[in-house]
Write a protein that holds these residues in place. Structure first.
Motif, PDB file in Angstrom:
ATOM      1  N   GLY A   1      -2.619   5.729 -24.227  1.00 39.56           N
ATOM      2  CA  GLY A   1      -2.172   6.968 -24.845  1.00 39.56           C
ATOM      3  C   GLY A   1      -3.313   7.819 -25.376  1.00 39.56           C
TER       4      GLY A   1
ATOM      5  N   ASP B   1       3.365   0.709 -29.147  1.00 38.15           N
ATOM      6  CA  ASP B   1       3.589   1.766 -28.167  1.00 38.15           C
ATOM      7  C   ASP B   1       3.165   3.115 -28.724  1.00 38.15           C
ATOM      8  OD1 ASP B   1       4.631  -0.129 -26.530  1.00 38.15           O
ATOM      9  OD2 ASP B   1       6.724   0.492 -26.736  1.00 38.15           O
TER      10      ASP B   1
ATOM     11  N   PHE C   1       3.991   6.094 -27.009  1.00 43.88           N
ATOM     12  CA  PHE C   1       4.974   7.078 -26.574  1.00 43.88           C
ATOM     13  C   PHE C   1       6.369   6.507 -26.783  1.00 43.88           C
ATOM     14  CE2 PHE C   1       1.183   8.014 -24.051  1.00 43.88           C
ATOM     15  CZ  PHE C   1       1.063   9.399 -24.211  1.00 43.88           C
TER      16      PHE C   1
ATOM     17  N   SER D   1       5.683  17.731 -23.663  1.00 43.45           N
ATOM     18  CA  SER D   1       5.578  16.539 -24.490  1.00 43.45           C
ATOM     19  C   SER D   1       6.569  15.477 -24.063  1.00 43.45           C
ATOM     20  CB  SER D   1       5.804  16.921 -25.960  1.00 43.45           C
ATOM     21  OG  SER D   1       5.815  15.783 -26.777  1.00 43.45           O
ATOM     22  N   ARG D   2       7.814  15.892 -23.828  1.00 44.57           N
ATOM     23  CA  ARG D   2       8.850  14.920 -23.474  1.00 44.57           C
ATOM     24  C   ARG D   2       8.589  14.284 -22.113  1.00 44.57           C
ATOM     25  NH1 ARG D   2      10.955  10.969 -24.727  1.00 44.57           N
ATOM     26  NH2 ARG D   2      13.035  10.427 -24.034  1.00 44.57           N
TER      27      ARG D   2
ATOM     28  N   LYS E   1       5.778  13.656 -20.769  1.00 45.93           N
ATOM     29  CA  LYS E   1       4.719  12.655 -20.915  1.00 45.93           C
ATOM     30  C   LYS E   1       5.251  11.399 -21.594  1.00 45.93           C
ATOM     31  CE  LYS E   1       0.704  14.383 -21.288  1.00 45.93           C
ATOM     32  NZ  LYS E   1      -0.525  15.082 -21.737  1.00 45.93           N
ATOM     33  N   GLU E   2       6.130  11.587 -22.566  1.00 47.92           N
ATOM     34  CA  GLU E   2       6.727  10.431 -23.240  1.00 47.92           C
ATOM     35  C   GLU E   2       7.506   9.570 -22.257  1.00 47.92           C
ATOM     36  OE1 GLU E   2       7.517  12.026 -27.795  1.00 47.92           O
ATOM     37  OE2 GLU E   2       9.019  12.386 -26.230  1.00 47.92           O
TER      38      GLU E   2
ATOM     39  N   SER F   1       6.054   5.869 -21.545  1.00 48.73           N
ATOM     40  CA  SER F   1       6.675   4.871 -22.427  1.00 48.73           C
ATOM     41  C   SER F   1       6.911   3.555 -21.715  1.00 48.73           C
ATOM     42  CB  SER F   1       7.993   5.404 -22.984  1.00 48.73           C
ATOM     43  OG  SER F   1       8.933   5.613 -21.946  1.00 48.73           O
TER      44      SER F   1
ATOM     45  N   ASP G   1      -2.264  13.476 -26.541  1.00 45.25           N
ATOM     46  CA  ASP G   1      -3.053  12.340 -26.079  1.00 45.25           C
ATOM     47  C   ASP G   1      -4.506  12.696 -25.779  1.00 45.25           C
ATOM     48  OD1 ASP G   1      -1.970  13.856 -23.966  1.00 45.25           O
ATOM     49  OD2 ASP G   1      -2.323  12.237 -22.533  1.00 45.25           O
TER      50      ASP G   1
END
Length: 409
Positions: free
Chosen positions: A58, A271, A273, A288-289, A291-292, A296, A363
């Motif tokens: 991350g 973790d 993300f 952002s979402r 990438k999460e 994750s 990140d």
């Protein structure tokens, strides 16, 4: 408190780069004895035979992991095995490559060094202001790089000779090798008491592989390979093969640890993300979402699958226990009993949950201010977990397996 776990019965500025980091590190000639010490007793949490630390990739968010590591050390929880991907591999190498009393010092040297190009100045405490500073800092990193980590190539890759290292990435990471050599005792890492596993992907075959001190002598190349995320960072050559960031395939090494479990195990899964989050409202939220979700690595899904498999094994063991004694030595019964035999494992999830002002650049925003915020969040996560440690303790004492998330945010 989000979840108490499901338990089931189971048998028992750039010039300041490397020089700045090296100056922060005290490296006496007489290295401390690397022999493992007797396990310390932790009042709030009885420790099983083995404690593992699993560190997700991350980038700049990795200082959250450093805060977790510091808090675990303050709680006298000794780590026997550390596994990491990408920035998690860097933190893992610093843990395994230093004696316990020097790990936090070396982590501070690393994170203070690489965020030194963007020092912390007083700003208005407002999310909109913080978001602007956050995005500006990330833009500076894209333009100037990170001291002691990576810097932009003088010639852009599209103008470089095809097949050359310069043609394969936008940044040069040679500074990271010197940083790692200044912070990690490679002999201790390979021969010391803490097992290390880091994941990377073979560029040509696409196969994912773990470099593990049980069967590989690890050096800076292996750690850099685990964090060589394209197209920003270049692949790393090891024994004729090119390797990229392990997060391209799996961003968490939890499964590797569980697949090689040989005794009772407690896992701290850190973790960077979160798999779940609110619906995005802006394009920055979308970035952002995305990438999460991508990074994750479905950690919670892996834990759920683990519990399901263990439930099935437990049901099978109950059936085997009801068989007549004359079948005890039957080859099929013996084989089935070996298949369903297992050791208990408790997985403690520690998940970084982003602030409102953090977007898709979180990140690669390597600023001192944000690093300190992430570090503090990691410490707080362990403090909250230890405050509810009796839930984990009951499972360890009773020899049961479960997954826990004991943080409120």
């Amino acid at each position: 408190m989000r979840e108490q776990g499901r338990a089931l019965q189971s048998p028992n500025p750039f010039r300041f780069g490397v020089e700045r980091i090296a100056a922060m590190v005290h490296r006496p000639d007489d290295m401390a004895d690397a022999d493992p010490k007797p396990r310390r007793q932790v009042a709030a949490l009885p420790l099983p035979d083995q404690v593992a630390l699993v560190l997700q990739g991350g980038g700049a968010l990795g200082s959250y992991q450093a805060g977790v590591i510091e808090a675990l050390a303050s709680s006298c929880i000794e780590i026997d095995w550390v596994a990491g991907i990408s920035i998690g591999a860097v933190n893992a190498a610093i843990v395994a490559g230093n004696p316990p009393e020097r790990r936090v010092e070396r982590l501070h040297a690393f994170w203070d060094g690489i965020t030194g190009g963007l020092p912390s100045y007083p700003i208005m405490e407002d999310d909109h202001v913080r978001e602007w500073v956050h995005e500006w800092s990330a833009a500076w990193v894209l333009a100037a790089g990170v001291p002691g980590f990576f810097k932009p190539r003088f010639v852009p890759p599209m103008f470089a000779t095809p097949g050359s290292p310069e043609a394969l990435s936008y940044y040069d990471t040679s500074a990271l090798a010197a940083t790692l050599d200044a912070l990690v005792d490679w002999d201790l890492l390979n021969d010391g008491p803490v097992r290390l596993s880091v994941g990377a992907v073979d560029v040509e075959s696409g196969n994912f592989e773990y470099f593990d001190t049980r069967h590989t002598r690890i050096d800076a190349r292996h750690i850099m390979a685990s964090g060589a995320l394209p197209p920003g960072l270049p692949p790393v050559e090891i024994d004729g093969k090119l390797w990229w960031d392990g997060g391209l395939v799996s961003n968490t090494p939890l499964q590797h640890v569980l697949d090689h479990q040989t005794t009772e195990l407690l896992v701290f899964q850190v973790d960077l993300f979160a798999a779940t989050a609110e619906r995005p409202k802006t394009i920055m939220d979308v970035m952002s979402r995305e990438k999460e979700i991508r990074f994750s690595s479905r950690t919670r899904q892996i834990s759920d699958q683990l519990m399901h498999i263990r439930q099935n094994k437990e049901a099978t063991r109950k059936v085997l226990a009801k068989l007549p004694r004359e079948l005890d030595n039957d080859p099929d019964v013996v084989a089935l009993r070996a298949i369903v035999a297992e050791h208990p494992v408790n997985v403690v999830h520690l998940i970084y949950r982003a602030n409102a002002w953090e977007g898709g650049a979180r990140d690669f925003e390597f600023s001192t201010r944000t690093m300190r915020d992430h570090w503090h969040a990691g410490r707080e996560a362990i403090a909250e977990t230890m405050a509810n440690a009796e839930l984990i303790a009951e499972n360890i004492i009773d020899g049961r397996s479960a997954a826990f998330d004991l943080t409120s945010r």
